[in-house]
Design an enzyme around this catalytic site. Sequence first.
Site, PDB file in Angstrom:
ATOM      1  N   TYR A  23       2.174  -0.911  -7.415  1.00 11.45           N
ATOM      2  CA  TYR A  23       2.087   0.424  -6.816  1.00 11.45           C
ATOM      3  C   TYR A  23       3.492   0.996  -6.710  1.00 11.45           C
ATOM      4  CZ  TYR A  23       2.910  -2.487  -2.627  1.00 11.45           C
ATOM      5  OH  TYR A  23       3.396  -3.412  -1.729  1.00 11.45           O
ATOM      6  N   HIS A  48       7.228  -3.370  -7.066  1.00 12.38           N
ATOM      7  CA  HIS A  48       7.530  -2.023  -7.543  1.00 12.38           C
ATOM      8  C   HIS A  48       8.215  -2.075  -8.914  1.00 12.38           C
ATOM      9  CE1 HIS A  48       6.589  -1.255  -3.455  1.00 12.38           C
ATOM     10  NE2 HIS A  48       7.752  -1.681  -2.987  1.00 12.38           N
TER      11      HIS A  48
END
Length: 318
Positions: free
Chosen positions: A246, A294
Amino acid sequence: MKLKEKALIVLLCVTAICVSWRGYRPCSLPQDKSPCACERCLSEDDLWFMKRFNKSVEPFLSANYNLSEDVFNWWKRLQSEKGNFSTFRQTVDRLFLTVPPSPDLLESSPDRCRTCAVVGNSVNLRRSHYGPLIDFHDVIIRVNTGRIKGYEADVGTRTTHRVMYPESSMDLDNTTHLVLAPFKTVDFEWLIINKTLEIHKFAPGLMSWFIKIGLKPNSDSQQVMVLNPAFMRYVHDMWLEKKGKYPSTGFLALILALHMCDEVSVFGYGADSDGNWSHYWEKLNNKRLKTGPHPGDTEYRMIQELDDLQELRFYTGF
């Protein structure tokens, strides 16, 4: 009357009308009015940009927004959410009994230039002397626990919005909007409790429970905004092409700025010269500090691409 003389009279009449309409500004042929009063607005002519930028996506949750179950199922996998869709909807309904039903935003206008500074937490801000430039913007968005005191020359002094999640919360003054980046239903519960109870005084048990699960109590700021899980998915799918688990909070803040402002300046993003993703206020002990779930490299390249296309200004530091 000769044809040339008639044409000259018509031209003079048109010029006179233009002058009277435009307050003695030079007359020109009709053109599409610019969507903002900036020197350069976000371009809708660039196909690469418009393939990713979706005006119709609502960045913030509101009382009237109906999140789809499909988006919920994507969102619940981010941090192993255990609640079901019904529980989520009930919790969000309770949230909007305590916070404003819709966010207070500065709308776009041909007569206005909305400028945003997005301030990340990269060590590249250190000794940058960007502080005065950052403070010059209308909207100043900071991320998580990004510090100001002691670093004013490099990071500025003002904050209008702070994007954070409960585990990285900090006290805010009443001039700063809390922009909650929710990754699980308990994040909404955290905000509800903060808005309805002075937990330090009246609910020490709740405070202990929050600390036990890693959520820090936050001061009661009346200015609250909540990122829409649909917006978070849009950033992941369209801007990061589904790379990584995400988006980082910092990259969410950056794309949020593109939706809130006409001109966007970006500060404090990227790894140091050794490839470590460290903060400007910390002494780095772990020399292998990466970006976890990330896609840091992808996010950085996307910022560079936006800068190359002049859709934002990227200040990399020194």
